[in-house]
Scaffold this motif. Sequence first.
Motif, short mmCIF file in Angstrom:
data_model
loop_
_atom_site.label_atom_id
_atom_site.label_comp_id
_atom_site.label_asym_id
_atom_site.label_seq_id
_atom_site.Cartn_x
_atom_site.Cartn_y
_atom_site.Cartn_z
N MET A 1 0.82 -1.21 0.00
CA MET A 1 0.00 0.00 0.00
C MET A 1 0.86 1.26 0.00
N CYS A 2 2.04 1.20 -0.62
CA CYS A 2 2.86 2.40 -0.72
C CYS A 2 2.34 3.33 -1.81
N GLY A 3 1.60 2.79 -2.78
CA GLY A 3 1.04 3.60 -3.86
C GLY A 3 2.02 4.02 -4.92
N LYS A 4 3.28 3.56 -4.83
CA LYS A 4 4.29 4.02 -5.79
C LYS A 4 3.99 3.57 -7.21
N CYS A 5 3.40 2.39 -7.36
CA CYS A 5 3.13 1.89 -8.71
C CYS A 5 1.77 2.38 -9.23
N CYS A 6 1.13 3.28 -8.48
CA CYS A 6 -0.21 3.77 -8.85
C CYS A 6 -0.18 5.23 -9.28
N HIS A 7 0.99 5.73 -9.66
CA HIS A 7 1.13 7.12 -10.07
C HIS A 7 1.80 7.19 -11.45
N GLY A 8 1.34 8.14 -12.25
CA GLY A 8 1.96 8.39 -13.55
C GLY A 8 2.03 7.17 -14.43
N LEU A 9 0.91 6.49 -14.58
CA LEU A 9 0.91 5.19 -15.25
C LEU A 9 0.59 5.26 -16.73
N ARG A 10 1.12 4.30 -17.45
CA ARG A 10 0.63 3.90 -18.76
C ARG A 10 0.27 2.44 -18.59
N LEU A 11 -0.99 2.18 -18.33
CA LEU A 11 -1.45 0.89 -17.86
C LEU A 11 -2.08 0.10 -19.00
#
Length: 245
Positions: A1-11
């Motif tokens: 739940m650090c949220g680091k992989c949930c910012h500025g994404l190209r998903l």
Amino acid sequence: MCGKCCHGLRLPLSLSEAGEWLRRGGDVQLFCEAIPWPVEPEESNLQARHKRRRSFAALSGDLPIRVVVSVVASFDGPCPNLLPDMRCGAYEARPLACRIYPAEVNPFIELVPASKSCPSEAWAADQPTFLQGGRLVNSATVIAAERFRLNDYHDAGIRARLCDELGIGVASLANEGFVIHSIERDVMTDALARIDRDAGAGVEPANWQFVTNNTSTRDTLLEIGAHVYAHETASSSRTMQYLAF
């Protein structure tokens, strides 16, 4: 739940996930790249086989090519589903790419923890084992990655119809970058609905153009009969962007 992989994404999304993302009020883009494909490789070439399965046949002038189109949810800042306490607000409906991370979707790319957004403590010895001897051992992630690849292979021909519906026919040379096509939400939603209704329809191989900012690449493509789109025109377009690696 650090949220680091949930910012500025190209998903990357499957087409069904893209439809759901749009219904939730998000936007999607198409990332397009193309591979010269003058002859079919040997069946024993597993990497080429993987590329073939996730692409569709087309032409660029006289040159046979394979086009890889990724449907992508792209945003700056936090994911629209990320809650203030860093929990996912759409956890049960989150895309497969979210379920897979930090593993690699491409089976030929090694998972290197240092290259991921996860904090170092995520890989500590007291955490559940995710990698063992460089091999992914988390069974739920292995299954999700396989589902992603199967969806990717299945959607390849449908993405060809989507590009035809949207009048898209410009791509980068693979491994040099992407051409990003930004489509209005309503237009994309309508196009997905049309190709869903015409599920059995096929598309004749379209004639695509390459974009490159590399002079030697441009000259080589022209020499082998490909069509090349002016890089300057792509750079000034409101709906199309060339992203070089």
